[in-house]
Write a protein that holds these residues in place. Structure first.
Motif, short mmCIF file in Angstrom:
data_model
loop_
_atom_site.label_atom_id
_atom_site.label_comp_id
_atom_site.label_asym_id
_atom_site.label_seq_id
_atom_site.Cartn_x
_atom_site.Cartn_y
_atom_site.Cartn_z
N PHE A 46 -38.36 -8.61 -28.50
CA PHE A 46 -39.39 -8.69 -29.54
C PHE A 46 -40.73 -9.08 -28.93
O PHE A 46 -41.78 -8.57 -29.35
CB PHE A 46 -38.98 -9.70 -30.61
N GLN A 47 -40.71 -9.94 -27.93
CA GLN A 47 -41.95 -10.36 -27.28
C GLN A 47 -42.65 -9.17 -26.63
O GLN A 47 -43.88 -9.01 -26.76
CB GLN A 47 -41.66 -11.45 -26.24
N GLU A 48 -41.89 -8.31 -25.95
CA GLU A 48 -42.46 -7.10 -25.35
C GLU A 48 -42.99 -6.16 -26.43
O GLU A 48 -44.05 -5.56 -26.28
CB GLU A 48 -41.40 -6.38 -24.52
N PHE A 49 -42.23 -6.03 -27.49
CA PHE A 49 -42.61 -5.15 -28.59
C PHE A 49 -43.95 -5.58 -29.19
O PHE A 49 -44.84 -4.75 -29.42
CB PHE A 49 -41.52 -5.17 -29.66
N VAL A 50 -44.11 -6.87 -29.42
CA VAL A 50 -45.35 -7.40 -30.01
C VAL A 50 -46.54 -7.08 -29.12
O VAL A 50 -47.63 -6.72 -29.61
CB VAL A 50 -45.23 -8.91 -30.24
N GLU A 51 -46.36 -7.19 -27.81
CA GLU A 51 -47.47 -6.96 -26.88
C GLU A 51 -47.87 -5.49 -26.81
O GLU A 51 -49.04 -5.17 -26.57
CB GLU A 51 -47.07 -7.44 -25.48
#
Length: 219
Positions: free
Chosen positions: A79-84
């Protein structure tokens, strides 16, 4: 990964309306929640994000085999990668996040990834959600009852406010175990109620049956 009661509850309970055009399932697992909201809504875009290799592959297979495959898409990322990386915004984020915070780990790395909060801390989920939600977007999630107040405090810091809470008990005499939460950008009076799953072993309450019967082959 087996289908759990938490995911079914969240997928059935989350308020949906005809104004929803885009939905994101965070930590999709094998895609059950995304499939449930596809069944319940007419949203044109229903995305999902899943970090585990095997779960991601199974979610894709389940999406393609469903009647709503043209509206469903799964990203293979944290999710962290997705948000970025994603600039899109969503009208609804829905998540059954990994929330077990005990100090021990199991012998299975996959099980740990799915079940322990260090895979997706509440802080990361709420900060990311605040950036991905549209102006009138909502965040729906299920958490342990003991974590309800902590989630509320984190949410307020990122401009999200509790709008609805349903506290879940296994039986009338058992302790409250889960909280179903709906958050949004608007601060308003909180709607609070309770859901009991069973009156006794395998004797489900009318409220639970009415909520989930559209998703079970046998109830």
């Amino acid at each position: 990964m087996k289908i759990g009661t938490d995911g079914v509850l969240l997928g059935a309970w989350t308020p949906l309306d005809d104004t929803l055009t885009s939905i994101l399932d965070v930590g999709a697992g094998t895609g059950v929640i995304a499939l449930m909201v596809a069944q319940r809504s007419h949203a044109e875009v229903i995305d999902a994000v899943e970090i585990d290799d095997d779960a991601y592959e199974q979610a894709v297979e389940n999406f393609e085999a469903s009647s709503w495959g043209d509206r469903l898409f799964c990203y293979h990322a944290s999710f962290q990668e997705f948000v970025e990386e994603i600039d899109d915004q969503y009208d609804l984020l829905i998540s059954n996040p990994p929330f077990y915070t005990e100090d021990y780990k199991t012998s299975s790395a996959k099980r740990d990834m799915a079940r322990f909060e260090d895979a997706l801390p509440f802080e990361h989920l709420l900060v990311g959600a605040s950036g991905l939600l549209s102006d009138h977007g909502k965040l729906a999630l299920i958490v342990p009852y003991r974590e309800e107040e902590r989630v509320l405090q984190i949410a307020m810091k990122v401009g999200l406010f509790m709008q609805k809470i349903t506290r879940v008990k296994g039986t009338p005499t058992s302790e409250t175990k889960r909280s179903l939460l709906l958050l949004g950008r608007d601060e308003k009076s909180i709607e609070i109620d309770e859901l009991i799953i069973e009156n006794s072993r395998h004797q489900y309450t009318d409220e639970y049956i009415n909520l989930t019967q559209d998703f079970y082959l046998k109830m």
